[in-house]
Design a protein around this motif. Structure first.
Motif, mmCIF file in Angstrom:
data_model
loop_
_atom_site.group_PDB
_atom_site.id
_atom_site.type_symbol
_atom_site.label_atom_id
_atom_site.label_comp_id
_atom_site.label_asym_id
_atom_site.label_seq_id
_atom_site.Cartn_x
_atom_site.Cartn_y
_atom_site.Cartn_z
ATOM 1 N N LEU A 65 0.821 -1.242 0.061
ATOM 2 C CA LEU A 65 -0.055 -0.081 0.095
ATOM 3 C C LEU A 65 0.896 1.279 0.070
ATOM 4 O O LEU A 65 1.793 1.386 0.811
ATOM 5 C CB LEU A 65 -0.809 0.053 1.135
ATOM 6 C CG LEU A 65 -1.765 -1.028 1.427
ATOM 7 C CD1 LEU A 65 -2.650 -0.793 2.642
ATOM 8 C CD2 LEU A 65 -2.920 -1.251 0.326
ATOM 9 N N GLU A 91 -10.483 3.581 -1.976
ATOM 10 C CA GLU A 91 -9.209 3.640 -1.069
ATOM 11 C C GLU A 91 -9.196 4.784 -0.405
ATOM 12 O O GLU A 91 -7.988 5.068 0.552
ATOM 13 C CB GLU A 91 -8.231 4.003 -2.550
ATOM 14 C CG GLU A 91 -7.984 2.987 -3.331
ATOM 15 C CD GLU A 91 -8.669 2.804 -4.218
ATOM 16 O OE1 GLU A 91 -8.436 2.132 -5.426
ATOM 17 O OE2 GLU A 91 -9.791 3.309 -4.760
ATOM 18 N N GLN A 109 -5.094 5.208 1.023
ATOM 19 C CA GLN A 109 -4.396 4.022 0.853
ATOM 20 C C GLN A 109 -4.533 3.381 -0.467
ATOM 21 O O GLN A 109 -5.668 3.052 -0.886
ATOM 22 C CB GLN A 109 -4.501 2.938 2.038
ATOM 23 C CG GLN A 109 -4.063 3.537 3.334
ATOM 24 C CD GLN A 109 -3.990 2.515 4.471
ATOM 25 O OE1 GLN A 109 -5.089 1.924 4.539
ATOM 26 N NE2 GLN A 109 -3.107 2.223 5.125
#
Length: 151
Positions: A65, A91, A109
């Protein structure tokens, strides 16, 4: 700590924050309450939403990530007008309205820098967005929220 909780509730929560896998008996022993009293309090804390859940945190695979904060300034009358667009992007993990020149602080992320860039471009294309400043996360020192963050 949450308001309206007595010292035993606070001690139960503190014990779980130290080790959420410990038994009710261990918690009861450490705070000097009966096992049934701790069980009842845990049930009440869960039902009232003070304790929202328990989770397993996995160490992310190396490079899994990419994390960043987007500081967003907008010219919309209300921050809430922009939130539906942010909610469509999986995300985006967290969004806070903050004081100062920045209106929203958004934690993202993504699986790659390329995807992070795509998300930034999506947000930048919104007519109400005036400016986005990206702050890449280089390392993580403290994480008490239990989120998976690439360090």
């Amino acid at each position: 700590m949450h308001t309206g909780l007595d010292k035993f509730d606070q001690q139960i929560i503190a014990a779980l924050q130290q080790d959420a896998r410990q038994s009710v008996s261990a918690i009861a022993s450490s705070i000097h309450l009966s096992r049934s009293a701790v069980s009842e309090r845990l049930k009440r804390l869960e039902q009232s939403g003070v304790i929202r859940g328990y989770q397993v945190l996995l160490q992310p695979a190396a490079g899994a990530l990419v994390s960043a904060y987007f500081a967003i300034e907008h010219n919309s009358a209300r921050c809430a007008d922009i939130i539906p667009k942010l909610q469509q992007i999986p995300e985006i993990r967290r969004c806070h309205g903050i004081s100062g020149e920045t209106d929203l602080m958004v934690f993202v992320q993504a699986p790659s820098v390329a995807r992070l860039h795509q998300i930034r471009e999506l947000l930048d294309a919104e007519p109400a967005v005036v400016r986005i400043t990206t702050h890449m996360v280089l390392s993580e020192w403290i994480n008490k929220d239990g989120d998976i963050i690439n360090s």
